[in-house]
Design a protein around this motif. Structure first.
Motif, PDB file in Angstrom:
ATOM      1  N   LYS A  15       0.838  -1.194   0.000  1.00  0.00           N
ATOM      2  CA  LYS A  15       0.000   0.000   0.000  1.00  0.00           C
ATOM      3  C   LYS A  15       0.876   1.248   0.000  1.00  0.00           C
ATOM      4  N   VAL A  16       0.425   2.257  -0.760  1.00  0.00           N
ATOM      5  CA  VAL A  16       1.096   3.555  -0.811  1.00  0.00           C
ATOM      6  C   VAL A  16       0.055   4.621  -0.514  1.00  0.00           C
ATOM      7  N   LEU A  45       5.078   6.980   0.400  1.00  0.00           N
ATOM      8  CA  LEU A  45       4.244   8.175   0.351  1.00  0.00           C
ATOM      9  C   LEU A  45       4.498   8.927  -0.948  1.00  0.00           C
ATOM     10  N   VAL A  46       3.421   9.407  -1.580  1.00  0.00           N
ATOM     11  CA  VAL A  46       3.522  10.261  -2.761  1.00  0.00           C
ATOM     12  C   VAL A  46       2.924  11.623  -2.410  1.00  0.00           C
ATOM     13  N   ASP A  81       2.633  15.752  10.455  1.00  0.00           N
ATOM     14  CA  ASP A  81       2.955  14.554  11.239  1.00  0.00           C
ATOM     15  C   ASP A  81       2.969  13.309  10.352  1.00  0.00           C
ATOM     16  N   ALA A  82       2.030  13.232   9.415  1.00  0.00           N
ATOM     17  CA  ALA A  82       1.987  12.088   8.499  1.00  0.00           C
ATOM     18  C   ALA A  82       3.253  12.060   7.640  1.00  0.00           C
ATOM     19  N   VAL A  83       3.624  13.197   7.072  1.00  0.00           N
ATOM     20  CA  VAL A  83       4.840  13.269   6.256  1.00  0.00           C
ATOM     21  C   VAL A  83       6.050  12.860   7.085  1.00  0.00           C
ATOM     22  N   LYS A  84       6.159  13.420   8.270  1.00  0.00           N
ATOM     23  CA  LYS A  84       7.319  13.142   9.127  1.00  0.00           C
ATOM     24  C   LYS A  84       7.419  11.654   9.471  1.00  0.00           C
ATOM     25  N   SER A  85       6.285  10.991   9.632  1.00  0.00           N
ATOM     26  CA  SER A  85       6.322   9.575  10.016  1.00  0.00           C
ATOM     27  C   SER A  85       7.012   8.715   8.962  1.00  0.00           C
ATOM     28  N   PHE A  86       6.859   9.060   7.688  1.00  0.00           N
ATOM     29  CA  PHE A  86       7.525   8.284   6.636  1.00  0.00           C
ATOM     30  C   PHE A  86       9.046   8.479   6.691  1.00  0.00           C
ATOM     31  N   ASP A 106      12.145   5.880   7.553  1.00  0.00           N
ATOM     32  CA  ASP A 106      13.019   5.757   6.382  1.00  0.00           C
ATOM     33  C   ASP A 106      12.334   5.024   5.222  1.00  0.00           C
ATOM     34  N   LEU A 107      11.057   5.339   5.013  1.00  0.00           N
ATOM     35  CA  LEU A 107      10.301   4.743   3.917  1.00  0.00           C
ATOM     36  C   LEU A 107      10.383   5.639   2.682  1.00  0.00           C
ATOM     37  N   PRO A 108      10.224   5.079   1.491  1.00  0.00           N
ATOM     38  CA  PRO A 108      10.297   5.871   0.266  1.00  0.00           C
ATOM     39  C   PRO A 108       9.230   6.972   0.221  1.00  0.00           C
ATOM     40  N   VAL A 109       9.683   8.161  -0.163  1.00  0.00           N
ATOM     41  CA  VAL A 109       8.795   9.314  -0.330  1.00  0.00           C
ATOM     42  C   VAL A 109       9.084   9.923  -1.696  1.00  0.00           C
TER      43      VAL A 109
END
Length: 192
Positions: free
Chosen positions: A2-3, A81-82, A100-105, A109-112
């Motif tokens: 899921k993305v 995250l896109v 907060d959502a952006v920071k969590s990725f 260390d998940l792909p953004v």
């Protein structure tokens, strides 16, 4: 897999639809959300283009029906995250839930993948410190103010920048190479 794909009213039409369809083509489940809206609600997209004026123009794009409710997502469910551009990052950068959502990725260390004005959200979330990235040229000051190093490309169409888990590009003409690098970071391989 899921993305999560962030959106809001006046998201750039191409930067919403093209990544969504590219990822769906690979069998990736893409959840498109917008704060204060729920699954089935729509966001209005916009088409931005250069017509020889000092700045780009904006025309209505396609209405888009959200796939999921922002308030109900579990960020732990997502592999990446896109963050498209358009005008929605301009006002959502003041929404702490989005930041907060952006920071969590980045914390995980998940792909953004962020493009164009989408880097405004990353700058506001404080995740660009010590990083380099590309963005729409008018977002250079946002990137620098957010502690990042702005990567300038003269041509938009084939340029993408990768810094660790962050894939960035200046504008929608680079969607193909931008998505290629994001898909690579997700670990998806394509065999023909």
């Amino acid at each position: 897999m899921k993305v999560l794909l962030l959106s809001g009213d006046f998201v750039e039409d191409y930067e919403l639809y093209a990544p969504l369809k590219a990822l769906e083509m690979l069998g990736i489940d893409v959840h498109v959300v917008c704060p204060d809206k729920k699954a089935g609600d729509t966001v209005q997209t916009a088409l931005h283009t250069s017509e020889g004026w000092q700045t780009y123009s904006e025309r209505p794009g396609h209405p888009f029906e959200l796939t999921h409710t922002f308030a109900e997502i579990d960020l732990a469910d997502y592999a990446g995250l896109v963050v498209p551009g358009g005008r929605f990052p301009e006002y959502q950068r003041y929404d702490q839930r989005v930041l907060d959502a952006v920071k969590s990725f980045f914390d995980r260390d998940l792909p953004v993948a962020a493009i164009c004005h989408g880097l405004q959200l990353l700058a506001a979330a404080g995740v660009l410190k010590g990083r380099s990235c590309s963005a729409f040229p008018m977002c250079k000051l946002d990137v620098v103010a957010g502690g990042g190093t702005y990567v300038d490309f003269e041509a938009f169409s084939k340029n993408v920048h990768v810094d660790g888990n962050l894939v960035s590009a200046p504008a929608y003409p680079a969607i193909g190479v931008w998505m290629r690098e994001f898909i690579r970071l997700l670990g998806v391989t394509i065999q023909f």
